[in-house]
Design a protein around this motif. Structure first.
Motif, PDB file in Angstrom:
ATOM      1  N   ARG A   1     -18.621 -27.799  83.661  1.00 49.81           N
ATOM      2  CA  ARG A   1     -19.078 -26.985  84.789  1.00 49.81           C
ATOM      3  C   ARG A   1     -18.319 -27.304  86.070  1.00 49.81           C
ATOM      4  O   ARG A   1     -18.387 -26.543  87.040  1.00 49.81           O
TER       5      ARG A   1
ATOM      6  N   ASP B   1     -15.417 -21.846  85.326  1.00 48.31           N
ATOM      7  CA  ASP B   1     -16.484 -21.125  86.009  1.00 48.31           C
ATOM      8  C   ASP B   1     -17.757 -21.021  85.189  1.00 48.31           C
ATOM      9  O   ASP B   1     -18.842 -20.884  85.738  1.00 48.31           O
ATOM     10  N   THR B   2     -17.617 -21.108  83.865  1.00 47.75           N
ATOM     11  CA  THR B   2     -18.802 -21.039  83.011  1.00 47.75           C
ATOM     12  C   THR B   2     -18.582 -21.907  81.784  1.00 47.75           C
ATOM     13  O   THR B   2     -17.536 -21.810  81.131  1.00 47.75           O
TER      14      THR B   2
ATOM     15  N   PRO C   1     -18.902 -23.316  77.997  1.00 48.82           N
ATOM     16  CA  PRO C   1     -19.069 -22.628  76.721  1.00 48.82           C
ATOM     17  C   PRO C   1     -20.272 -23.126  75.927  1.00 48.82           C
ATOM     18  O   PRO C   1     -20.835 -24.185  76.216  1.00 48.82           O
TER      19      PRO C   1
ATOM     20  N   ASP D   1     -15.979 -20.000  71.748  1.00 48.94           N
ATOM     21  CA  ASP D   1     -17.284 -19.406  72.021  1.00 48.94           C
ATOM     22  C   ASP D   1     -17.092 -17.894  71.939  1.00 48.94           C
ATOM     23  O   ASP D   1     -16.322 -17.311  72.709  1.00 48.94           O
TER      24      ASP D   1
ATOM     25  N   LEU E   1     -18.733 -15.493  72.916  1.00 46.19           N
ATOM     26  CA  LEU E   1     -19.114 -14.738  74.115  1.00 46.19           C
ATOM     27  C   LEU E   1     -18.176 -14.993  75.296  1.00 46.19           C
ATOM     28  O   LEU E   1     -18.101 -14.175  76.214  1.00 46.19           O
ATOM     29  N   LYS E   2     -17.446 -16.110  75.266  1.00 49.26           N
ATOM     30  CA  LYS E   2     -16.647 -16.494  76.428  1.00 49.26           C
ATOM     31  C   LYS E   2     -15.177 -16.715  76.119  1.00 49.26           C
ATOM     32  O   LYS E   2     -14.359 -16.795  77.030  1.00 49.26           O
TER      33      LYS E   2
ATOM     34  N   TYR F   1     -11.273 -22.090  74.771  1.00 50.35           N
ATOM     35  CA  TYR F   1     -10.955 -23.109  75.764  1.00 50.35           C
ATOM     36  C   TYR F   1     -10.028 -24.120  75.095  1.00 50.35           C
ATOM     37  O   TYR F   1     -10.361 -24.670  74.038  1.00 50.35           O
TER      38      TYR F   1
ATOM     39  N   ARG G   1      -7.800 -21.108  79.310  1.00 51.75           N
ATOM     40  CA  ARG G   1      -8.895 -20.339  78.728  1.00 51.75           C
ATOM     41  C   ARG G   1      -8.353 -18.964  78.383  1.00 51.75           C
ATOM     42  O   ARG G   1      -7.674 -18.326  79.192  1.00 51.75           O
TER      43      ARG G   1
ATOM     44  N   GLN H   1      -9.228 -15.131  76.886  1.00 53.06           N
ATOM     45  CA  GLN H   1     -10.361 -14.209  76.767  1.00 53.06           C
ATOM     46  C   GLN H   1     -10.312 -13.438  75.433  1.00 53.06           C
ATOM     47  O   GLN H   1     -10.143 -12.221  75.405  1.00 53.06           O
TER      48      GLN H   1
ATOM     49  N   LYS I   1     -12.768 -12.555  72.791  1.00 47.40           N
ATOM     50  CA  LYS I   1     -14.213 -12.589  72.585  1.00 47.40           C
ATOM     51  C   LYS I   1     -14.620 -11.764  71.365  1.00 47.40           C
ATOM     52  O   LYS I   1     -13.893 -10.874  70.931  1.00 47.40           O
TER      53      LYS I   1
END
Length: 271
Positions: A161, A165-166, A168, A184, A186-187, A190, A201, A203, A205
């Motif tokens: 964290r 920004d978010t 996993p 992850d 949904l995210k 990483y 990271r 993207q 998904k």
């Protein structure tokens, strides 16, 4: 040889978008590997690990010869994950009990790790580490940790964290070519190095059955198989044949595609 075969597959996938969805002959049925199958995985030597409805794990060689059987699956509840990244050291993860069972190549028990004794109460993903220890992702602390066979935490990253920004909630951890991939659905992906330094990271998904071969990531959704190599802008895809779209699980390996559907494990070669 494995890298060359994977490269050929990648080249085929690169041109796959020009093939119509009805061209299912890209995958050729090879054999029926098992029935009454609830889960499976394959190691990098081509050994197959099949979990049947009774909870038994059976290991067979590339030619289908029986190598070993593990019957003590239900002691710790439902088996959540099998990691055979190292064929000499098989990891079984029983998430409900927070327990990892380490087996040798003949599926004899080497160690049993109770993560709860190390204050690891929320771990959804584990994976083999480069040094024959175990990666776990502690969701309560948002940290990737490396633990030994005695359960002791040997190393850990900074709280996610503080660096992204978010944080996993990963389903997969893969250690490959000096990188750790945390996926992850949904995210996205990483990437970390072995020292816990955050690299990137990506993207990507909505994938299931995430895996890494050489430097490329593979996965699928309901309709497509995907391949992506970090550092490029080329996301390659190939339509999954209609007959495979009800699959419970699909695993890509160099040379073969393993498809679990209707509790039948089918093996396809590709060309």
């Amino acid at each position: 040889m494995i890298i060359l075969t994977a490269f050929l597959f990648c080249c085929q996938l690169a041109g796959a978008q020009t093939i119509t969805q009805s061209t299912d002959t890209f995958f050729v049925f090879n054999k029926l590997a098992g029935e009454q199958v609830t889960d499976f995985t394959v190691d990098n030597l081509g050994n197959l690990y099949i979990v049947n409805k009774t909870g038994q794990i059976k290991k067979t060689g590339p030619a289908g010869d029986s190598i070993a059987v593990f019957n003590n699956v239900r002691q710790f509840g439902k088996l959540y994950l099998i990691d055979v990244t190292n064929p000499l050291r098989v990891l079984l993860y029983f998430r409900d009990f927070g327990t990892i069972v380490v087996l040798d190549r003949f599926l004899n028990t080497r160690a049993t790790i109770d993560l709860r004794k190390q204050q690891l109460f929320q771990v959804n993903a584990i994976g083999q580490s480069y040094d024959n220890n175990i990666w776990v992702y502690d969701e309560m602390e948002s940290k990737l940790k490396r633990v030994g066979e005695d359960g002791r935490v040997l190393d850990q990253t900074t709280d996610f964290r503080l660096i992204v920004d978010t944080a996993p909630s990963p389903q997969f951890i893969v250690d490959q070519n000096r990188l750790v991939y945390i996926y992850d659905s949904l995210k996205g992906v990483y990437l970390f190095d072995y020292y816990g330094a955050f690299k990137n990271r990506i993207q990507l998904k909505g994938w299931t059955d995430f895996t890494v071969i050489a430097n490329a990531m593979y996965g699928r959704d309901a309709n497509m198989l995907y391949r992506y190599e970090p550092g490029t802008l080329n996301l390659q895809n190939y339509p999954i044949p209609v007959a495979m779209r009800d699959a419970q699980k699909i695993k890509i390996t160099p040379g073969y595609l393993y498809v679990l559907r209707n509790n039948r494990l089918e093996v396809f070669s590709y060309r």
